[in-house]
Design a protein around this motif. Structure first.
Motif, PDB file in Angstrom:
ATOM      1  N   ALA A 121      -2.781  -1.582   2.397  1.00  0.00           N
ATOM      2  CA  ALA A 121      -2.470  -0.588   3.463  1.00  0.00           C
ATOM      3  C   ALA A 121      -1.742  -1.121   4.694  1.00  0.00           C
ATOM      4  CB  ALA A 121      -4.049  -0.071   3.942  1.00  0.00           C
ATOM      5  N   ASP A 168      -1.284  -0.232   7.854  1.00  0.00           N
ATOM      6  CA  ASP A 168      -1.585   0.620   9.097  1.00  0.00           C
ATOM      7  C   ASP A 168      -1.298   0.095  10.249  1.00  0.00           C
ATOM      8  OD1 ASP A 168      -3.013   2.596   7.289  1.00  0.00           O
ATOM      9  OD2 ASP A 168      -4.849   0.981   7.216  1.00  0.00           O
ATOM     10  N   LYS A 198       0.413   0.892   0.680  1.00  0.00           N
ATOM     11  CA  LYS A 198       0.071   2.382   1.295  1.00  0.00           C
ATOM     12  C   LYS A 198       0.562   2.353   2.733  1.00  0.00           C
ATOM     13  CE  LYS A 198      -4.176   3.423   2.378  1.00  0.00           C
ATOM     14  NZ  LYS A 198      -4.273   4.623   3.606  1.00  0.00           N
ATOM     15  N   THR A 243     -14.715   9.675   2.918  1.00  0.00           N
ATOM     16  CA  THR A 243     -16.283   9.187   3.120  1.00  0.00           C
ATOM     17  C   THR A 243     -16.736   9.211   4.427  1.00  0.00           C
ATOM     18  OG1 THR A 243     -14.943   6.948   3.367  1.00  0.00           O
ATOM     19  CG2 THR A 243     -15.817   7.541   1.447  1.00  0.00           C
ATOM     20  N   PRO A 264     -10.611   2.434  -1.985  1.00  0.00           N
ATOM     21  CA  PRO A 264     -10.686   1.472  -0.720  1.00  0.00           C
ATOM     22  C   PRO A 264     -11.890   0.849  -0.632  1.00  0.00           C
ATOM     23  CG  PRO A 264     -10.679   4.028  -0.429  1.00  0.00           C
ATOM     24  CD  PRO A 264     -10.968   3.762  -1.848  1.00  0.00           C
ATOM     25  N   ARG A 272     -13.650  -5.562  -0.115  1.00  0.00           N
ATOM     26  CA  ARG A 272     -13.763  -6.572   0.772  1.00  0.00           C
ATOM     27  C   ARG A 272     -14.041  -7.998  -0.121  1.00  0.00           C
ATOM     28  NH1 ARG A 272     -11.417  -3.797   3.580  1.00  0.00           N
ATOM     29  NH2 ARG A 272     -11.849  -3.588   5.878  1.00  0.00           N
ATOM     30  N   GLN A 306     -15.660  -0.569   7.537  1.00  0.00           N
ATOM     31  CA  GLN A 306     -16.198  -0.011   6.178  1.00  0.00           C
ATOM     32  C   GLN A 306     -17.761  -0.391   6.071  1.00  0.00           C
ATOM     33  OE1 GLN A 306     -14.231   1.370   4.363  1.00  0.00           O
ATOM     34  NE2 GLN A 306     -12.081   0.721   4.452  1.00  0.00           N
ATOM     35  N   VAL A 358      -7.308  -0.527  -2.546  1.00  0.00           N
ATOM     36  CA  VAL A 358      -6.631  -0.586  -1.331  1.00  0.00           C
ATOM     37  C   VAL A 358      -7.211  -1.492  -0.548  1.00  0.00           C
ATOM     38  CG1 VAL A 358      -5.795   0.949   0.450  1.00  0.00           C
ATOM     39  CG2 VAL A 358      -6.010   2.140  -1.687  1.00  0.00           C
ATOM     40  N   GLY A 373      -6.702  -3.505   3.399  1.00  0.00           N
ATOM     41  CA  GLY A 373      -5.986  -3.439   4.393  1.00  0.00           C
ATOM     42  C   GLY A 373      -5.879  -4.644   5.225  1.00  0.00           C
ATOM     43  N   ARG A 374      -6.847  -4.763   6.380  1.00  0.00           N
ATOM     44  CA  ARG A 374      -7.210  -5.666   7.116  1.00  0.00           C
ATOM     45  C   ARG A 374      -7.441  -7.130   6.650  1.00  0.00           C
ATOM     46  NH1 ARG A 374     -11.041  -1.734  10.635  1.00  0.00           N
ATOM     47  NH2 ARG A 374     -11.112  -0.942   8.480  1.00  0.00           N
TER      48      ARG A 374
END
Ligand code: C5P
Length: 241
Positions: A18, A20, A42, A128, A186, A189, A198, A216, A218-219
């Motif tokens: 992701a 972002d 993404k 969610t 998503p 972790r 999350q 998915v 991201g961080r």
């Protein structure tokens, strides 16, 4: 319907990073670090609103594939036009809201089929972030879990290629709908990493074992000092199952 998108054939290909971020410099920096590490990224509302189609072009020209997460929700004609425009940009997958209803979902899938490059249409069921009281306020009957199942059925009957779902739902959706739908998850972790904001999280290993096709993330990758090393650790975790 013909398969629009190949299933991932390696752990590395399952990862969708992701992106972002909201400026070109950060985008280019991340793309350079991710090239050769993953297949997909993404692009969501933040990046697309900041840079527009240029963000998609930049990523595709680098050789990475794009999952365009703009969650279309509008009248069928407008969504069909947006899907065609996204297909012209060359994205491989894009999201729509299942709650747009059957006519909108059918218009989206028909528009994808008619495009030269046919993106996979992926439906988002229930955000969610919505809880039981939120659904009551919205006049929607049932718990979030029940509404997810109802909307997933509606979306797949309307011809979409896949669903975005939380790690909590993936096993049930896979057992109910079988192998065909692409399931994208998503909230993933790696073991021992920060949950950030999350709440319903799963490890990559668990999400794949439950039946997710794509994860998915991201961080844990984009904020890592070395994103390539973060990807390698996630891949190793998936392969250790
Ligand atoms: O950084 P992180 O791994 O939490 O990023 C996950 C990505 O997936 C973000 O772009 C977020 O908006 C998206 N997403 C999510 N939960 C959902 C749907 C989408 O985290 N239910």
């Amino acid at each position: 319907m013909a398969e629009l998108i190949a299933r991932p054939d390696s752990a590395r290909q399952r990862i969708i990073v992701a992106l972002d971020v909201a400026d070109e410099e950060q985008l280019v920096g991340l793309v350079n670090k991710l090239l050769g590490q993953v297949g997909f990224v993404k692009i969501g509302k933040e990046l697309f609103t900041a840079l527009g189609p240029k963000a998609v072009e930049l990523v595709i020209n680098s050789g990475l594939k794009v999952f365009l997460d703009l969650k279309y929700h509008d009248i069928p004609n407008t969504v069909a036009g947006a899907v065609q425009a996204a297909a012209r940009l060359g994205v491989d997958m894009l999201t729509v809201h299942a709650s747009g209803g059957s006519s909108m979902l059918r218009a989206a899938t028909a528009a994808a089929q008619e495009s030269q490059k046919k993106p996979a249409i992926i439906a988002v069921t229930v955000l969610t972030s919505l809880s039981d009281p939120d659904l009551v306020d919205l006049g929607i009957k049932g718990s979030p879990e029940e509404v997810v199942q109802r909307l997933a059925g509606l979306a797949l009957e309307s011809g979409v290629d896949g669903l975005v779902n939380s790690p909590r739902e993936v096993a049930r959706l896979r057992s109910r709908f079988g192998k065909k739908p692409l399931l994208i998850t998503p909230g993933v972790r790696p073991a021992g990493s920060a949950a950030d904001d999350q709440t319903r999280i799963a490890t990559p290993q668990r999400a794949v074992a439950d039946g997710a096709d794509y994860l998915v993330i991201g961080r844990p990758i984009t904020k890592a000092a070395d994103p390539a090393e973060a990807v390698a650790r996630i891949v190793a975790e998936m392969e250790s199952s």
